[in-house]
Design an enzyme around this catalytic site. Structure first.
Site, PDB file in Angstrom:
ATOM      1  N   LYS A 126       0.862  -1.193   0.000  1.00 21.94           N
ATOM      2  CA  LYS A 126       0.000   0.000   0.000  1.00 21.94           C
ATOM      3  C   LYS A 126       0.890   1.231   0.000  1.00 21.94           C
ATOM      4  O   LYS A 126       2.026   1.170   0.479  1.00 21.94           O
ATOM      5  CB  LYS A 126      -0.880   0.016   1.265  1.00 21.94           C
ATOM      6  CG  LYS A 126      -2.102   0.905   1.151  1.00 21.94           C
ATOM      7  CD  LYS A 126      -3.254   0.179   0.476  1.00 21.94           C
ATOM      8  CE  LYS A 126      -4.420   1.065   0.173  1.00 21.94           C
ATOM      9  NZ  LYS A 126      -5.586   0.285  -0.289  1.00 21.94           N
ATOM     10  N   ASP A 166      -7.011   4.259  -4.668  1.00 27.43           N
ATOM     11  CA  ASP A 166      -7.675   4.117  -3.365  1.00 27.43           C
ATOM     12  C   ASP A 166      -8.303   5.488  -3.118  1.00 27.43           C
ATOM     13  O   ASP A 166      -8.573   6.232  -4.088  1.00 27.43           O
ATOM     14  CB  ASP A 166      -6.662   3.735  -2.268  1.00 27.43           C
ATOM     15  CG  ASP A 166      -7.345   3.280  -0.963  1.00 27.43           C
ATOM     16  OD1 ASP A 166      -7.806   2.135  -0.904  1.00 27.43           O
ATOM     17  OD2 ASP A 166      -7.444   4.074  -0.006  1.00 27.43           O
TER      18      ASP A 166
END
Ligand code: NDP
Ligand code: 2IT
Length: 444
Positions: A126, A166
């Protein structure tokens, strides 16, 4: 102290000031206790949990750019490469002022288990920045994205680490970052997913997280002898995940009556008109408040409070810890019978425990929002094969993957004697595959 308790204490001690990371690790360890206790000696000797909670690598860098007033701006940039046991690091980039190392480590940790559940060959990672795209011009967003990629490109690649979107990162941002990666490396490769359809993107990727959430919700309802048709649904957020969850829920006969953004929520008893939400959010980049200005049957309320709207099914699709114990009590009091997480860790631990104790069905994000990353993996396959599959083909694969995740999660819960506890099921099933691969590859 048991091995899992020891590791949690170690994580808290060694990662000070990272509450979101602690929270995500605690939830996983608490449920993995069922697996670890049976074989504690072996896991301890191999240091499996110590390895699992330590990211393989964290890259942290400065992102300089110039705003429209000619002033220099500096943001923080990160990539957390958490675990590559089952494939190249894979996971989104978040651009939001709240982004810090704790949030990205919690998201990276969750991603390891989620990606394992998809059954596809992707490890967990991430990244992101505390940059806030809200209110910025397209030129400012481009300047930021180019600078961010100028640093990040050294650490990623189609077979190494493949970021995606995201919060705050959609098609526009992926486009600017892809262009800069290509310019710097000379490579036209599948290094990012969520690309546009004319330059290597996959059909269904835009819809995938929201559609996937509804597909797995459907599986869960089916096993409980219920159906989505005729149910009243509340969905928090009005971004990518929320919009396509609402679209699929409405298509399958449910009525979505409320949606939100970080300022407030709209309630429309006649059912949310998604073409209006899409115009406000996807075209004009506006606020959800404008929905009530355009639709007579709708009412806007400033602030939190969406979970006080009466519903049968609640789908938190905005951000972490947005549904707390008080919200959970309101849902239960209003007769809600199922909660499925579209966002990552949107339900606090206290709220999750309460919801499960009260006997509601509860599907955790690492299972229920896995359709997005699964379709990203399908985009990677198409890029490698230099092919594009049809919408129907990708949608059918997504549906199959979500049904498979449901089966795995439900089965793992049954195997460990906690039938219907999908939090435990998801953590255990995700863990089993990753640990098998870690053991096979030796101490790396
Ligand atoms: P978007 O940026 O498209 O939308 C985010 C939505 O959540 C917006 O409505 C935003 O409101 C709201 N929101 C964000 N932060 C907050 C906050 N602190 N408080 C209240 N509301 C907030 O992001 P996505 O839809 O892509 O992501 C939503 C969630 O889903 C995240 O948890 C993400 O990690 C998760 N997820 C996303 C996937 C994807 O494929 N995109 C895949 C799997 C999970 P506002 O505009 O006012 O900020
Ligand atoms: O949280 C997530 O799974 C995502 N933001 C999607 C990641 C991806 O690589 O598609």
């Amino acid at each position: 102290m048991s091995y899992t308790e020891e590791i949690y204490a170690r994580v808290v001690e060694q990662n000070p000031g990272e509450p979101e990371f602690h929270q995500a690790v605690k939830e996983v360890l608490d449920t993995l206790k069922l697996v670890i206790d049976a074989n504690e000696e072996e896991y301890r000797k191999l240091g499996i949990l110590e390895r699992l909670v330590e990211p393989e690598r964290i890259i942290s860098f400065r992102v300089p750019w110039v705003d429209d007033q000619g002033k220099v701006q500096i943001n923080k940039g990160y990539r957390v490469q958490f675990n590559s046991a089952i494939g190249p690091y894979k996971g989104g980039l978040r651009f939001h002022p709240s982004v810090n190392q704790s949030i990205l480590k919690f998201l990276g940790f969750e991603q390891v288990f989620k990606n394992s559940l998809t059954g596809l060959p992707i490890g967990g990672g991430k990244g992101g920045s505390n940059f806030d795209p809200k209110g910025k011009s397209d030129r400012e967003v481009m300047a930021f994205c180019q600078s961010f990629m100028t640093e990040l490109h050294k650490y990623i690649g189609a077979d190494q680490d493949v970021p995606a979107g995201d919060i705050g990162v959609g098609g526009r941002e992926i486009g600017y970052m892809y262009g800069q990666y290509k310019r710097l490396t000379g490579l036209y490769e599948g290094v990012l997913t969520g690309k546009g359809l004319t330059w290597g993107g996959s059909l269904v990727r835009t819809q995938a997280t929201g559609y996937g959430l509804i597909y797995i919700l459907n599986e869960m309802l089916k096993e409980a002898g219920k159906a989505l048709e005729g149910q009243t649904v509340v969905i928090s957020g009005s971004g990518n995940v929320a919009i396509y969850a609402a679209e699929k829920a409405e298509e399958l006969g449910a009525k979505v009556v409320a949606m939100s953004d970080s300022n407030g929520y709209v309630y429309d008893p006649e059912g949310i008109k998604l073409d209006v939400v899409k115009d406000i959010k996807e075209v004009k980049r506006g606020r959800i408040k404008e929905y009530a200005e355009r639709v007579d049957s709708a009412v806007y309320t400033e602030g939190k409070g969406i979970w006080t709207v009466k519903c049968d099914i609640a789908l938190p699709c905005a951000t972490q810890n947005e549904l707390n114990l008080e919200d959970a009590k309101a849902l239960v009091a209003n007769g809600c019978f199922a909660v499925a997480e579209g966002a990552n860790m949107p339900t606090t631990r206290e709220a999750t425990d309460f919801i499960q104790e009260q006997g509601l069905m509860f599907m955790p994000g690492k299972a229920s929002n896995a359709g997005g990353v699964a379709t990203s993996a399908l985009e990677m396959s198409q890029n490698s094969a230099r092919l594009s599959w049809s919408f129907e083909e990708v949608d059918a694969k997504l549906k199959g993957i979500m049904a498979d995740i449901y089966a795995k999660v439900s089965d793992a819960a049954k195997r460990y004697g906690v039938e219907g506890n999908f939090v435990a099921g998801a953590n255990i099933a995700g863990f089993e595959k990753v640990v098998d691969a870690m053991k096979a590859q030796g101490l790396v």
